[in-house]
Design a protein around this motif. Structure first.
Motif, PDB file in Angstrom:
ATOM      1  N   SER A  82     -10.474  -2.506  -4.618  1.00 58.44           N
ATOM      2  CA  SER A  82     -11.916  -1.881  -4.871  1.00 58.44           C
ATOM      3  C   SER A  82     -11.806  -1.316  -6.207  1.00 58.44           C
TER       4      SER A  82
ATOM      5  N   CYS B 186     -16.802   8.045   4.731  1.00 60.54           N
ATOM      6  CA  CYS B 186     -15.514   7.863   4.665  1.00 60.54           C
ATOM      7  C   CYS B 186     -15.077   8.563   5.944  1.00 60.54           C
TER       8      CYS B 186
ATOM      9  N   PHE C  86     -11.728  -3.070  -0.873  1.00 58.07           N
ATOM     10  CA  PHE C  86     -10.723  -1.982  -0.464  1.00 58.07           C
ATOM     11  C   PHE C  86      -9.683  -1.657  -1.030  1.00 58.07           C
ATOM     12  N   GLY C  87      -8.810  -0.463  -1.200  1.00 61.66           N
ATOM     13  CA  GLY C  87      -7.676  -0.244  -1.892  1.00 61.66           C
ATOM     14  C   GLY C  87      -7.865  -0.546  -3.238  1.00 61.66           C
TER      15      GLY C  87
ATOM     16  N   ASP D 268      -3.640   4.147  -0.189  1.00 61.44           N
ATOM     17  CA  ASP D 268      -3.779   4.674   0.815  1.00 61.44           C
ATOM     18  C   ASP D 268      -2.816   4.957   1.748  1.00 61.44           C
TER      19      ASP D 268
ATOM     20  N   GLN E 286      -9.916   5.724  -4.959  1.00 60.10           N
ATOM     21  CA  GLN E 286     -10.994   5.093  -5.771  1.00 60.10           C
ATOM     22  C   GLN E 286     -11.311   6.056  -6.760  1.00 60.10           C
TER      23      GLN E 286
ATOM     24  N   PHE F 278      -2.698  -2.001  -0.777  1.00 61.03           N
ATOM     25  CA  PHE F 278      -2.967  -0.896   0.002  1.00 61.03           C
ATOM     26  C   PHE F 278      -2.203   0.375  -0.165  1.00 61.03           C
TER      27      PHE F 278
ATOM     28  N   SER G 195     -12.160   3.941  -0.698  1.00 60.97           N
ATOM     29  CA  SER G 195     -10.745   4.090  -0.651  1.00 60.97           C
ATOM     30  C   SER G 195     -10.275   5.516  -1.158  1.00 60.97           C
TER      31      SER G 195
END
Length: 394
Positions: free
Chosen positions: A218, A261, A214-215, A16, A245, A13, A242
């Protein structure tokens, strides 16, 4: 006056997390300086109630145990009066439980699981991001209108609270639109090789690939999906996009993608505080803020405004101000918002995005059109749907 930030700056992650950190730091600097922007949010003078915000950041790698260790140190050693951060929903759940045990406010970072304001809700935790239910209820009708009703869908689901929560919600609302599930592949968090899952998805006959990862997951899974021919055969839907992304995959892969989002910088054309945020962030960091930065920025301002409304740092009084915010909504970067008293979920509009073709981009970060801004009231789950019981104030 000390605020502790637990943020994954390395690990799955980290993209993000880095963005989130810059959002917190921009808000803290503006508030401490008593800037014009801080005054537009409704704050008075320099700092909060005349006191400067001190803060430290701990890299927690997205691991809940490290989040809890860091936050515990911030509370016990530094006497933190508020903690924030996290990108993983598992971390957010652990942190809000710690906050309620220690009687310290936790302003949730990036976290989409329904459980955070559902069965794991806490009196001392508040979330500004939409939950999975809200995002899915907002996104599904928009996507069904664009792509059609009789659609077959295949899911890639990361195996933790966020993944299952988003899957449960999006599959529910997409099915209500007449869509049908033909594949569901569950994969561990931090997977590097998605080949067996993507082979099954590629051979499923689906029209739409719903990628919940996610992150960094993804990005890796979408690149591999392209190699397996999934993106040539299917439209891509990402219930929660994300932060980077788009940049890491590029417009060629992201064109036509549908997703929701927390914030997209195109909202600067609609909300004056969004423009002030975007302009000041770009000036400081030389790129447009993603929604990680926005969550860190907005949660800091919401906490500061609530403290000034309460005219005290006492957490019980600040909590009650936030719980009563429907009567006095906050004017923010996304318009008027409030925290719901029953579960501390923010009622707020949700941007629905569609990826632009490379030829449509006005500059190198202009990846999406905002095709809808869904009204928050219209997509809220009933307060008791996910089993929220907030617990005592003291």
């Amino acid at each position: 006056m000390f605020v502790g930030l637990t943020i994954p700056l390395t690990g799955v992650f980290s993209g993000d997390g880095g963005d989130l950190k810059l959002g917190y730091e921009l808000a803290i600097a503006q508030i401490n300086a008593g800037s014009d922007i801080a005054q537009k949010w409704g704050l008075k003078g320099k700092g909060v109630l005349g006191r400067q915000i001190r803060h430290k950041v701990s890299d927690t790698e997205g691991k809940p145990n490290l989040d809890v260790q860091s936050a515990t140190q911030f509370i016990q050693r530094d006497k933190a009066i508020m903690v924030s951060g996290s990108v993983s929903s598992s971390s957010a759940i652990a942190l809000e439980e710690l906050g309620s045990r220690e009687k310290v406010l936790y302003m949730v970072g990036i976290a989409g699981s329904n459980d955070i304001t559902g069965k794991n809700c806490q009196r001392y935790g508040f979330r500004s991001q939409q939950n999975a239910y809200m995002a899915a209820k907002g996104l599904a009708p928009v996507v069904a209108k664009a792509l059609g009703k009789n659609i077959k869908m295949a899911f890639l689901v990361p195996d933790y609270t966020y993944g299952h929560s988003v899957y449960d919600s999006f599959s529910k609302f997409a099915t209500e639109q007449g869509w049908k599930q033909v594949a569901k592949e569950v994969v561990p968090l931090g997977t590097t090789d998605y080949s067996s899952a993507l082979l099954n998805i590629a051979n499923s006959g689906a029209d739409v690939f719903v990628n919940i990862a996610f992150g960094a997951d993804s990005v890796a899974s979408t690149k591999q999906a392209e190699q397996f021919g999934v993106l040539k055969r299917m439209k891509l839907v990402v219930p929660n996009l994300s932060s980077f992304q788009d940049k890491e995959l590029g417009a060629e892969l992201m064109q036509g993608v549908y997703g929701s989002c927390d914030f997209w910088f195109g909202l600067q054309d609609k909300f004056p505080l969004a423009k002030a945020f975007v302009d000041s962030f770009v000036a400081q960091n030389n790129y447009h803020p993603r929604w990680g930065a926005h969550i860190g920025y907005m949660q800091t301002y919401l906490w500061a405004m609530s403290v000034e409304r309460a005219n005290t740092f006492n957490p019980v009084d600040v909590i009650k101000v936030m719980e009563n915010s429907k009567a006095q909504p906050y004017v923010t970067t996304i318009g008027n918002v409030y925290f719901r008293a029953e579960d501390h979920q923010m009622v707020r509009p949700i941007p629905i995005l569609r990826g632009k073709k490379p030829s449509e981009m006005k500059h190198k970060e202009d990846f999406y059109d905002i095709i809808d801004l869904v009204d928050g009231e219209a997509v809220m789950n009933p307060p008791d749907l996910f089993g929220c019981k907030l617990g005592p104030y003291t």
